[in-house]
Each structure stands twice: as structure tokens, then as C-alpha cells.
Scaffold this active site. Structure first.
Site, mmCIF file in Angstrom:
data_model
loop_
_atom_site.group_PDB
_atom_site.id
_atom_site.type_symbol
_atom_site.label_atom_id
_atom_site.label_comp_id
_atom_site.label_asym_id
_atom_site.label_seq_id
_atom_site.Cartn_x
_atom_site.Cartn_y
_atom_site.Cartn_z
ATOM 1 N N ASP A 89 0.866 -1.197 -0.228
ATOM 2 C CA ASP A 89 -0.061 -0.077 0.117
ATOM 3 C C ASP A 89 0.815 1.296 0.110
ATOM 4 O OD1 ASP A 89 -1.572 -2.019 0.651
ATOM 5 O OD2 ASP A 89 -2.987 -1.060 2.197
ATOM 6 N N LYS A 152 -7.081 3.225 -2.614
ATOM 7 C CA LYS A 152 -7.303 3.413 -1.042
ATOM 8 C C LYS A 152 -7.404 4.680 -0.485
ATOM 9 C CE LYS A 152 -4.852 1.780 3.147
ATOM 10 N NZ LYS A 152 -3.653 1.190 3.813
ATOM 11 N N LYS A 182 -9.978 -0.081 -1.386
ATOM 12 C CA LYS A 182 -9.985 -0.328 -0.164
ATOM 13 C C LYS A 182 -10.279 0.877 0.877
ATOM 14 C CE LYS A 182 -6.425 -1.525 3.436
ATOM 15 N NZ LYS A 182 -4.958 -1.837 3.426
#
Length: 218
Positions: A89, A152, A182
Site C-alpha cells: 500500500d 485506497k 480499499k
């Protein structure tokens, strides 16, 4: 109907506190196994970690500010992959989005994508609470063009705030069905989690996994 187990398999069970110790990460993994979450998300310095075969390992890059050079993020990402991370991430350079430099943003994401080859998964943290709606859309498009697997919402560390249903809806409308989405940051109740899923989230970054799954019951 979304079941407790459905939600569990959408969770990156997360511990990214700077003071987290080796024992804290071991406890996180034990909790993840007990809860049946999809993965654990740990700090790069915690890698490598020992996990059972059915539990995935995620980590973060350029975290939490994103304000480092692309080549530094790429090098960090490559090291995390070498250390066993299956999912990375990365935090974008938020200033690039605020300045409308989306070609540069795409190039940054591509540099990290190259360091996380398939089957590695790359998630791009946009820090949506710090962006306008139009900036979220453009950042999602840059992420898709650069070959990311997910977008995300948040690090959970930015003073502007964490995930919002509104941001997830925008992300879903922009890249849903092509990229995963996400939601992470400030999701503390089952109601919060289900609202994010309803808005289009396909993965949840949670530190409150146990409480949320207990709320959902069996």
C-alpha cells in the site's frame, strides 16, 4: 446479505503504530488467524513475518506522508517484496494531486508498480480527505493508468480524516469493477464497515477488526 465471514475475508488486519513491537505484530498475526481475516498489514520494519499459508501479508510504502521521491518509494517497495510482502500500500505524493500534476503522479505510481511485479498487489493510498472530488477522480484514473490493483482512501494518520462513504462512492464510480477499492481510516463499528462495503469497498483496512466482527456475530 453480507455475512460476518464475508467481511472477515475483506479485512487487512492492520497495525502501523510507530511504537509497535515484535510481540505486538505476533499478537496481530494470532488475532488475524483467530478472526479469519484476509491479511495482516504491518510496518515494513516488521518484515519478514511468519504467517500460515492462508493469511496474506501486506505492508506500506512512503507511509504516512507520501512526501518522498518516487525512486525511494520504489526501492522501499522492492525491499518489502524481497522481505515477503504480497501486497504493498503506497502513499501518493499528495502535493502532485493538489497541483494537478497527474502525469507526474502516474509516473510515481508506475515506478512503484514496477517494483511490485505480479502476482504482487499494489494499492494506492490517495488520502481522499485531503482531496477534492475532482482530484479523487483524477488520482483514481492515474492509478489505473499506472497499473495499480487497488485505490485506497486513507492512511488513517492524516489530520484531514479517514475514509468516508462519499469518497468510496466516487472511487467506485470512477474505477469500480476494474480496480479494487480499499476503505481505511476511522472504521470502528460494524455499521461503518457495512456502509463502506455498500458504497463499493472491496477491502477494508481495520485495526478494530475484532470488535467489528464480534458485532457482526456468526
Amino acid at each position: 446479505m453480507t455475512t460476518r465471514n464475508d467481511v472477515a475475508q475483506m479485512i487487512d488486519h492492520t497495525l502501523l503504530k510507530p511504537e509497535a513491537t515484535t510481540d505486538d505484530f505476533k499478537a496481530l498475526i494470532a488475532d488475524a488467524v483467530r478472526l479469519g481475516t484476509y491479511s495482516v498489514c504491518v510496518s515494513p520494519s516488521a518484515l519478514p513475518v511468519e504467517v500460515p499459508e492462508n493469511l496474506h501479508v501486506a505492508t506500506v510504502v512512503g507511509f504516512p506522508s507520501g512526501a518522498v521521491k518516487p525512486e525511494i518509494k520504489a526501492a522501499e517497495a522492492a525491499r518489502t517484496v524481497a522481505d515477503g510482502a504480497e501486497e504493498v500500500d503506497m502513499v501518493i505524493n499528495i502535493a502532485l494531486a493538489k497541483e494537478g500534476k497527474f502525469d507526474e503522479l502516474e509516473a510515481e505510481i508506475k515506478a512503484v508498480r514496477d517494483a511490485v511485479p505480479a502476482p504482487g498487489i499494489l494499492k494506492v493510498i490517495l488520502e481522499t480527505a485531503a482531496l477534492t472530488d475532482d482530484e479523487i477522480v483524477a488520482a483514481c484514473k492515474a492509478s489505473e493508468n499506472a497499473g495499480a490493483d487497488f485505490v485506497k482512501t486513507s492512511t488513517g494518520f492524516h489530520p484531514a480524516g479517514g475514509a468516508s462513504v462519499h469518497a468510496v462512492e466516487i472511487m467506485h464510480a470512477t474505477v469500480g469493477g476494474r480496480l479494487g477499492i480499499k476503505a481505511s481510516g476511522g472504521i470502528r463499528t460494524a455499521k461503518d464497515a457495512l456502509a463502506m462495503i455498500e458504497a463499493g469497498a472491496t477491502r477494508l483496512g481495520l485495526s478494530a477488526s475484532a470488535a467489528i466482527l464480534e458485532e457482526l456475530g456468526e
